[in-house]
Design a protein around this motif. Structure first.
Motif, PDB file in Angstrom:
ATOM      1  N   LEU A 179       0.691  -1.385   0.139  1.00 39.42           N
ATOM      2  CA  LEU A 179       0.134   0.171   0.004  1.00 39.42           C
ATOM      3  C   LEU A 179       1.335   1.585   0.069  1.00 39.42           C
ATOM      4  CD1 LEU A 179      -2.698  -1.224   2.409  1.00 39.42           C
ATOM      5  CD2 LEU A 179      -2.659  -0.667   0.051  1.00 39.42           C
ATOM      6  N   ALA A 180       1.766   1.550   0.406  1.00 38.40           N
ATOM      7  CA  ALA A 180       2.524   2.169   1.288  1.00 38.40           C
ATOM      8  C   ALA A 180       3.708   2.351  -0.179  1.00 38.40           C
ATOM      9  CB  ALA A 180       3.856   2.406   1.926  1.00 38.40           C
ATOM     10  N   PRO A 186       2.778   2.373  -3.485  1.00 42.83           N
ATOM     11  CA  PRO A 186       1.995   3.133  -5.065  1.00 42.83           C
ATOM     12  C   PRO A 186       1.211   4.669  -4.101  1.00 42.83           C
ATOM     13  CG  PRO A 186       0.731   0.834  -4.371  1.00 42.83           C
ATOM     14  CD  PRO A 186       2.309   1.429  -3.678  1.00 42.83           C
ATOM     15  N   PHE A 187       0.986   4.833  -3.234  1.00 45.37           N
ATOM     16  CA  PHE A 187      -0.077   6.112  -2.363  1.00 45.37           C
ATOM     17  C   PHE A 187       1.547   6.802  -1.973  1.00 45.37           C
ATOM     18  CE2 PHE A 187      -0.064   8.123   1.592  1.00 45.37           C
ATOM     19  CZ  PHE A 187      -1.093   9.309   1.004  1.00 45.37           C
ATOM     20  N   TYR A 188       2.452   6.032  -2.777  1.00 45.85           N
ATOM     21  CA  TYR A 188       4.008   7.850  -2.418  1.00 45.85           C
ATOM     22  C   TYR A 188       3.939   8.245  -3.667  1.00 45.85           C
ATOM     23  CZ  TYR A 188       9.108   9.882  -1.784  1.00 45.85           C
ATOM     24  OH  TYR A 188      10.106  10.252  -1.999  1.00 45.85           O
ATOM     25  N   ILE A 201       1.238   8.080  -5.777  1.00 42.61           N
ATOM     26  CA  ILE A 201       0.416   8.918  -5.445  1.00 42.61           C
ATOM     27  C   ILE A 201       1.241  10.526  -5.787  1.00 42.61           C
ATOM     28  CG2 ILE A 201      -1.293   9.156  -5.883  1.00 42.61           C
ATOM     29  CD1 ILE A 201      -2.358   6.505  -5.923  1.00 42.61           C
ATOM     30  N   ILE A 202       1.608  10.652  -3.975  1.00 41.30           N
ATOM     31  CA  ILE A 202       2.099  11.614  -3.969  1.00 41.30           C
ATOM     32  C   ILE A 202       3.181  12.311  -4.752  1.00 41.30           C
ATOM     33  CG2 ILE A 202       3.283  12.729  -1.808  1.00 41.30           C
ATOM     34  CD1 ILE A 202       1.918  10.675  -0.276  1.00 41.30           C
ATOM     35  N   LYS A 203       3.875  11.654  -4.849  1.00 36.99           N
ATOM     36  CA  LYS A 203       4.954  12.354  -5.844  1.00 36.99           C
ATOM     37  C   LYS A 203       4.738  12.744  -7.278  1.00 36.99           C
ATOM     38  CE  LYS A 203       8.485  12.888  -2.902  1.00 36.99           C
ATOM     39  NZ  LYS A 203       8.886  14.276  -2.270  1.00 36.99           N
ATOM     40  N   ASN A 204       3.417  12.203  -7.752  1.00 34.63           N
ATOM     41  CA  ASN A 204       2.849  12.371  -9.639  1.00 34.63           C
ATOM     42  C   ASN A 204       3.052  11.835  -9.463  1.00 34.63           C
ATOM     43  OD1 ASN A 204       0.715  15.173  -7.883  1.00 34.63           O
ATOM     44  ND2 ASN A 204       2.788  15.843  -8.410  1.00 34.63           N
ATOM     45  N   VAL A 236       1.417   5.293 -11.042  1.00 37.48           N
ATOM     46  CA  VAL A 236       2.046   4.204 -10.952  1.00 37.48           C
ATOM     47  C   VAL A 236       1.362   3.455 -11.415  1.00 37.48           C
ATOM     48  CG1 VAL A 236       1.452   2.804  -9.008  1.00 37.48           C
ATOM     49  CG2 VAL A 236       1.689   5.182  -8.084  1.00 37.48           C
ATOM     50  N   TYR A 237       0.583   3.018 -12.445  1.00 39.05           N
ATOM     51  CA  TYR A 237       0.035   1.698 -13.622  1.00 39.05           C
ATOM     52  C   TYR A 237       1.184   1.765 -14.689  1.00 39.05           C
ATOM     53  CZ  TYR A 237      -2.722  -1.338 -15.800  1.00 39.05           C
ATOM     54  OH  TYR A 237      -2.408  -2.345 -16.774  1.00 39.05           O
TER      55      TYR A 237
END
Length: 173
Positions: free
Chosen positions: A15-16, A18-20, A22-25, A28-29
């Motif tokens: 979880l962490a 992909p979340f990181y 997303i935070i860094k723009n 991810v996919y």
């Protein structure tokens, strides 16, 4: 505490990360798919070397060459206190982890996990490396052709590990 950490570390990382991203723009996919494509191309590049190595190991085991080599090396292995049953393991381990695991499993089933030979096999399996597999996979993946010094130092490390396993197994067990 360690039980809780070991149960939760992988889900937290899954979880962490992909979340990181997303935070860094970071997309991810898309980045994940690009990495998977690159991984497939690496597999395609190293596949012939892996197949050749696995076939060679199969031929060595099926032909009885490992047993013959064990007989040939018996005077030396007797001098260092290494049981002849461990010679095939010592010879296959630098080539293949799964082949060595099969041999180690046979040794342990035959002699028992608590026998000296079983303990030596376990120590040998755990302290040596699949040198040629590592060189074929990792060097092949990045295109390194000159690996002479790596082969020599890898085999030297495997020999030292095998001798150490025999010595320390006899000393402690």
């Amino acid at each position: 505490m360690m039980k809780i950490i070991s149960e939760w570390i992988i889900p937290i990382l899954v979880l962490a990360i992909p979340f990181y991203g997303i935070i860094k723009n970071v997309k991810v996919y898309e980045v994940f798919v690009d990495g998977a494509k690159e991984g497939i191309s690496v597999v395609i590049k190293i596949f012939p070397a892996l197949v050749a190595m696995l076939v060679a190991i199969g031929v060595l085991r099926a032909s009885g060459a490992l047993d013959l080599l064990g007989e040939f090396l018996m005077p030396f292995t007797n001098k260092i206190g290494m049981p002849q049953e461990l010679v095939p393991l010592a010879l296959i381990r630098p080539l293949s982890g799964s082949g060595a695991l099969g041999i180690a499993t046979e040794i342990i089933k035959t002699h028992g996990a608590d026998s000296l030979i079983g303990k030596m096999a376990s120590a040998m399996y755990g302290s040596t490396e699949t040198t040629f597999y590592v060189l074929a996979v990792y060097y092949g993946a990045v295109g390194i052709k000159k690996m002479r010094h790596s082969v020599i130092s890898g085999i030297f490390a495997d020999i030292i590990a095998i001798l150490s396993c025999v010595f320390y197994s006899r000393l402690f067990f």
